[in-house]
Design an enzyme around this catalytic site. Sequence first.
Site, short mmCIF file in Angstrom:
data_model
loop_
_atom_site.label_atom_id
_atom_site.label_comp_id
_atom_site.label_asym_id
_atom_site.label_seq_id
_atom_site.Cartn_x
_atom_site.Cartn_y
_atom_site.Cartn_z
N LYS A 136 -14.46 1.61 15.38
CA LYS A 136 -13.20 0.85 15.32
C LYS A 136 -12.58 0.74 16.71
CE LYS A 136 -11.01 1.04 11.53
NZ LYS A 136 -10.34 1.64 10.37
N ASP A 195 -4.59 -6.11 4.95
CA ASP A 195 -5.64 -6.93 5.56
C ASP A 195 -5.57 -8.38 5.11
OD1 ASP A 195 -6.84 -4.95 7.12
OD2 ASP A 195 -7.83 -4.11 5.36
N PHE A 204 -4.74 3.68 14.86
CA PHE A 204 -5.02 4.72 13.88
C PHE A 204 -6.23 4.32 13.03
CE2 PHE A 204 -1.79 8.09 13.57
CZ PHE A 204 -1.04 7.74 14.68
N ASN A 244 0.85 -1.19 0.00
CA ASN A 244 0.00 0.00 0.00
C ASN A 244 0.89 1.24 0.00
OD1 ASN A 244 0.46 0.91 2.86
ND2 ASN A 244 -0.32 -1.16 3.24
N LYS A 303 8.39 -18.00 -9.61
CA LYS A 303 7.68 -16.89 -10.26
C LYS A 303 6.50 -17.42 -11.08
CE LYS A 303 8.35 -13.06 -13.37
NZ LYS A 303 9.11 -12.59 -14.50
N PRO A 363 -3.35 -11.42 10.47
CA PRO A 363 -3.69 -11.16 11.87
C PRO A 363 -3.91 -9.67 12.07
CG PRO A 363 -1.34 -11.63 11.62
CD PRO A 363 -1.99 -11.90 10.29
N ASP A 364 -4.88 -9.30 12.89
CA ASP A 364 -5.07 -7.89 13.24
C ASP A 364 -4.24 -7.63 14.50
OD1 ASP A 364 -5.97 -5.44 14.28
OD2 ASP A 364 -7.84 -5.63 13.16
N ILE A 365 -3.10 -6.98 14.29
CA ILE A 365 -2.11 -6.83 15.38
C ILE A 365 -2.67 -5.93 16.49
CG2 ILE A 365 0.27 -6.17 15.89
CD1 ILE A 365 0.76 -6.51 12.79
#
Length: 400
Positions: A337, A276, A323, A208, A286, A303-305
């Site tokens: 959230k 995500d 954040f 990202n 490759k 995993p959502d840390i």
Amino acid sequence: MLADKHVLLIIGGGIAAYKSLELIRLLRTAGARVTPVLTRAGAEFVTPLSVSALAGCKVYSDLFDLGDEAEMGHIQLSRVADLVVVAPATADLMAKMAQGLAGDLAATLLLATDTPVLMAPAMNVRMWEHPATQRNLATLQGDGIAVVGPNAGDMACGEYGPGRMAEPAEILTAVEMRLSDGPLIGKRVLITSGPTHEPIDPVRYIANRSSGAQGTAIATALAALGAEVIFVTGPADVPPPAGVKVISVQTAEQMLQAVQAALPCDAAVFAAAVADWRVASASASKLKKTKGGLPALTFAENPDILRHVSQMKKGRPGLVVGFAAETDDVLANATAKRDRKGCDWIVANDVSPETGIMGGTENAVTLITETGAEPWPRMGKDAVAAQLAQRIATALGQGA
Ligand code: C5P
């Protein structure tokens, strides 16, 4: 910032010694007293006169100088300061320090000192990468010596790579972190920053646009208040902050492992833009174009840390900050959230393209805590970081 602080600055013999003149000026402007020591090789690059003129005091060079010994013995000289800074720390000086040699004034002071030492290595890239120097570095770090730099870049010798001495301003920040009387002295703070890269195959990945700028600014601000900072970063655009412990990772799973290994800590700030999803099983070779169509990628959830750490039953940091970068219904989404993840605070911002925040130098955030939403005026990312660091210091001071 450095009023009443005393730095013993050892200038080794490398071309980067010229930057040490600027370092003296910055240290003195910040309020520090500087006692300079110039090695014989250092004097080949900068003159004792310039060093002494900038430091505003005499420069020490010789172990066997009767006048110096009568005025201040070398053992006493090794103890005068709050911090010993070695800049540039040449390969030769590092080797002497690692071996405990004491053949000249600089080496003797480094062996005799009982104050913390910060070194800024500078040398040719091959010398830096040589196993001998890397062994010496590991020994010195094991002895508790702090290191700032070296940076990668063009070198005076015409080569390219790591070996350039950290810039004087970076060394100043590292000194300030060590000598700060700030409110976060004795506190350990973890920060995640930057994007993650999730491999598709050995050459492709999902990423990202996070630059890591805000996380880096927060780490710098927390360290300037005296915190011990552990900075877990994905592959960011901006260089990591000076003088903090940097743990570099690529993927969300590696980031979670690094975070778990860094706990316990007093506060944790999750500024990273973690992917995500990852490709469920990245290909070992490759992926090739096939006649029959497109490769079918199967995704798995990362995993959502932030949620993982927020919901830890044992060993949860006293303060967990997340954040929320949103483009719609910023407040409602960010408040939801905070509840969903179980963190204490959410720093929310609107990253719609028209705000110019993503990739820009300014930020307009709303701090969401248990008592409600507090919009902060639009300001530079450094100023947001400084204000957030102050709030964290206040919260930890109140026993968060
Ligand atoms: O769920 P969302 O990505 O919007 O949440 C953002 C917050 O959660 C940020 O603080 C981010 O660092 C953290 N996060 C995380 N691990 C993930 C996803 C997000 O720590 N897998």
